[in-house]
Design an enzyme around this catalytic site. Structure first.
Site, PDB file in Angstrom:
ATOM      1  CE  LYS A  49      -3.763  -2.445   2.269  1.00  0.00           C
ATOM      2  NZ  LYS A  49      -4.399  -2.824   3.539  1.00  0.00           N
ATOM      3  CD  GLN A  93      -3.182  -4.186   6.686  1.00  0.00           C
ATOM      4  OE1 GLN A  93      -3.162  -3.236   5.911  1.00  0.00           O
ATOM      5  NE2 GLN A  93      -3.722  -5.357   6.366  1.00  0.00           N
ATOM      6  CG  ASP A 116      -9.805   0.017   4.824  1.00  0.00           C
ATOM      7  OD1 ASP A 116      -9.527  -0.280   3.640  1.00  0.00           O
ATOM      8  OD2 ASP A 116      -9.026  -0.195   5.772  1.00  0.00           O
TER       9      ASP A 116
END
Ligand code: NDP
Length: 283
Positions: A49, A93, A116
């Site tokens: 990422k 994460q 997200d």
């Protein structure tokens, strides 16, 4: 023989477009990726990422925190990012260590920085047909793949195997809102094979290598393999027994090179979008 849906190609195209847009934006979209502890898979994902966001011209910061961090300390960190005007997108994460309440952490991220799309406000908006700040990257990427390949969704029976908040549930919402008839299956589903073999579009997000054999597949079905499983020899494989299923399916995504690259591309897409909606960009 199934047509291969090449996620890596579409992802590359999306990333190029984003890079071009960022270069003429006037500011750098800021993304903070928070990783807690030393989970090897998480480190790999965060590394990818970071690389992708830097390549796209983002201001990308990775915040590495000790696995012993307390809930309160992590929440303070999130608050700092929430109030940092240079950060438009925050990603924590997952999974977090067991002593941390992940749901609380996700709720701590401001919805308009939630890249997200996991914050309850964004989840709720998605389900009731309002525009969330972000749509979860993996299912959003799958929708883009279906659209790019001109695969009809409306009126089709979509079967999703897996009901996680990250993949299965948002996938169901996105397909339902595009007028598919959606069935969501999980580990307690009876007659899984029978249900799966009625699918026009089958999405597997289980995490079990080669679990989906040709017996799960209707002739000509679209098969989307979300699973990422690391084999003892180090190779990655999906949930689908690719060599057998490709003989029967109409379309199929490979692993690697299918859904995975799209997840990263949609992360960039979401982050850019959050930046544009933040008011930092002069109109
Ligand atoms: P979770 O472990 O959160 O969810 C797995 C789901 O699969 C659960 O709903 C579980 O059911 C269901 N399941 C497990 N075993 C069976 C079974 N035998 N029959 C039917 N259903 C079963 O995983 P995620 O959703 O986070 O991820 C799923 C997979 O996708 C993993 O391999 C992950 O690595 C991969 N992934 C890939 C991404 C990508 O970009 N390509 C992104 C995110 C994930 P129950 O709810 O009953 O336990």
């Amino acid at each position: 023989m199934a047509i291969l849906i090449k996620g890596s190609e579409l992802a590359q195209k999306i990333r190029e477009n984003i890079k071009n847009e960022v270069s003429s934006l006037g500011i750098k979209p800021g993304i903070a990726v928070v990783i807690v502890g030393e989970d090897p898979a998480s480190k790999v994902y965060v590394g990818r990422k970071e690389k992708a966001t830097l390549e796209a011209g983002f201001n990308s910061i990775v915040i590495k925190l000790d696995k012993k961090i307390t809930q309160a300390e992590l929440e303070i960190k999130i608050d700092e990012l929430n109030t940092d005007n240079d950060i438009h997108a925050i990603l924590v994460q997952l999974p977090l260590p067991k002593h941390i309440n992940s749901d609380e952490i996700i709720q701590k991220i401001l919805p308009h920085k939630d890249v997200d799309g996991f914050h309850p406000l964004n989840v709720g908006k998605l389900w009731i047909g309002l525009q969330p700040y972000s749509v979860p990257c993996t299912p959003y990427g799958i929708i883009k793949l279906l659209e790019e390949n001109n695969i009809q969704i409306s009126g089709k029976h979509a079967v999703i195997i897996g009901r996680s908040n990250i993949v299965g549930k948002p996938m169901a919402s996105l397909l339902l809102s595009r007028n598919a008839t959606v069935t969501v299956c999980h580990s307690r589903t009876a007659n899984l094979k029978e249900i799966a073999s009625q699918a026009d579009i089958l999405v597997s997000a289980i995490g079990k290598p080669a679990f989906i054999s040709e017996g799960f597949i209707k002739e000509g079905a679209v098969v989307i393999d979300v699973g990422i499983n690391r084999m003892p020899d180090g190779k990655l494989t999906g949930d689908v027994d690719f060599n057998k299923v490709e003989q029967k399916a109409g379309y199929i995504t490979p692993v690697p090179g299918g859904v995975g690259p799209m997840t990263i591309a949609m992360l960039l897409y979401n982050a850019l979008n959050l930046c544009k909606r933040s008011g930092s960009v002069s109109k």
